[in-house]
Design a protein around this motif. Structure first.
Motif, PDB file in Angstrom:
ATOM      1  N   LEU A  19      -1.010 -34.638   0.511  1.00 22.43           N
ATOM      2  CA  LEU A  19      -0.086 -34.907  -0.585  1.00 22.43           C
ATOM      3  C   LEU A  19      -0.614 -36.029  -1.477  1.00 22.43           C
ATOM      4  N   TYR A  38      -1.831 -35.763  -5.459  1.00 23.81           N
ATOM      5  CA  TYR A  38      -1.249 -36.669  -6.444  1.00 23.81           C
ATOM      6  C   TYR A  38      -2.338 -37.464  -7.162  1.00 23.81           C
ATOM      7  N   MET A  79       5.286 -34.412 -12.240  1.00 22.70           N
ATOM      8  CA  MET A  79       4.748 -35.557 -11.498  1.00 22.70           C
ATOM      9  C   MET A  79       5.291 -36.897 -12.009  1.00 22.70           C
ATOM     10  N   PHE A 110       6.593 -33.250  -7.588  1.00 23.34           N
ATOM     11  CA  PHE A 110       6.071 -34.346  -6.775  1.00 23.34           C
ATOM     12  C   PHE A 110       6.783 -35.626  -7.186  1.00 23.34           C
ATOM     13  N   THR A 135       7.665 -35.333  -1.797  1.00 22.16           N
ATOM     14  CA  THR A 135       7.756 -36.738  -2.160  1.00 22.16           C
ATOM     15  C   THR A 135       6.903 -37.586  -1.234  1.00 22.16           C
ATOM     16  N   THR A 136       6.262 -38.585  -1.824  1.00 21.98           N
ATOM     17  CA  THR A 136       5.446 -39.505  -1.035  1.00 21.98           C
ATOM     18  C   THR A 136       6.306 -40.623  -0.455  1.00 21.98           C
TER      19      THR A 136
END
Length: 167
Positions: free
Chosen positions: A13, A17, A97, A115, A134-135
């Motif tokens: 991920l 990104y 993003m 994202f 999602t981070t």
């Protein structure tokens, strides 16, 4: 049954990104939609991005048409916002993003991979053909539909390729 590593998925991920944020883009205002049509490209928003009304993504008859919408703030949609795909645009090659949270209004219909670097919330009866990733932060998806896009993206998702939600 083949095993799954959350750590590897988190690395995938972050890699996606990082790769997408490194691409060069063109400036776009804060608001998308209201009958607007976008051609393939990378669009940068200096702040929180939003969609109001209908936004059309026109693939320009390119089967690999890539749409990237990046925002330095959050990303949200109004209630009943709709993204329409035409001329070969596909959900697998669309990326939303934001650097902040994602909030989709009720009855939003959107395509692509969302994202977030914060929480992600989909309002009631939202329809997403894509992924919600999602981070940082939680994902909240109530009543609605979330469907994995068909085909392989030109972006390598690694271990995330078969997931529709990951945080």
């Amino acid at each position: 049954t083949t095993g799954f590593s959350t750590a590897v998925a988190a690395d995938d991920l972050e890699s996606i990104y990082t790769d997408i944020t490194a691409m060069s883009g063109v400036f776009h205002g804060l608001t998308f939609g209201s009958g607007e049509t976008l051609l393939p490209g990378v669009y940068d928003v200096g702040g929180a991005a939003s969609i109001t009304g209908t936004l059309t993504l026109d693939g320009n008859n390119d089967p690999d048409a890539l749409f990237i919408i990046r925002a330095s703030g959050a990303f949200n949609t109004s209630a009943d916002a709709i993204v329409v795909l035409t001329n070969g645009a596909t959900a697998k090659n669309i990326f939303w993003m934001p650097e902040g949270a994602i909030a989709l209004g009720a009855n939003t219909k959107i395509y692509g991979n969302l994202f977030s670097h914060g929480a992600a919330v989909a309002g009631a009866n939202s329809t997403i053909t894509g992924r919600l990733l999602t981070t940082l932060g939680a994902i909240s998806f109530g009543e609605g539909t979330l469907t994995l896009p068909t085909g392989s993206s030109i972006i390598d998702f690694g271990t995330l390729s078969s997931l529709v939600i990951f945080t």
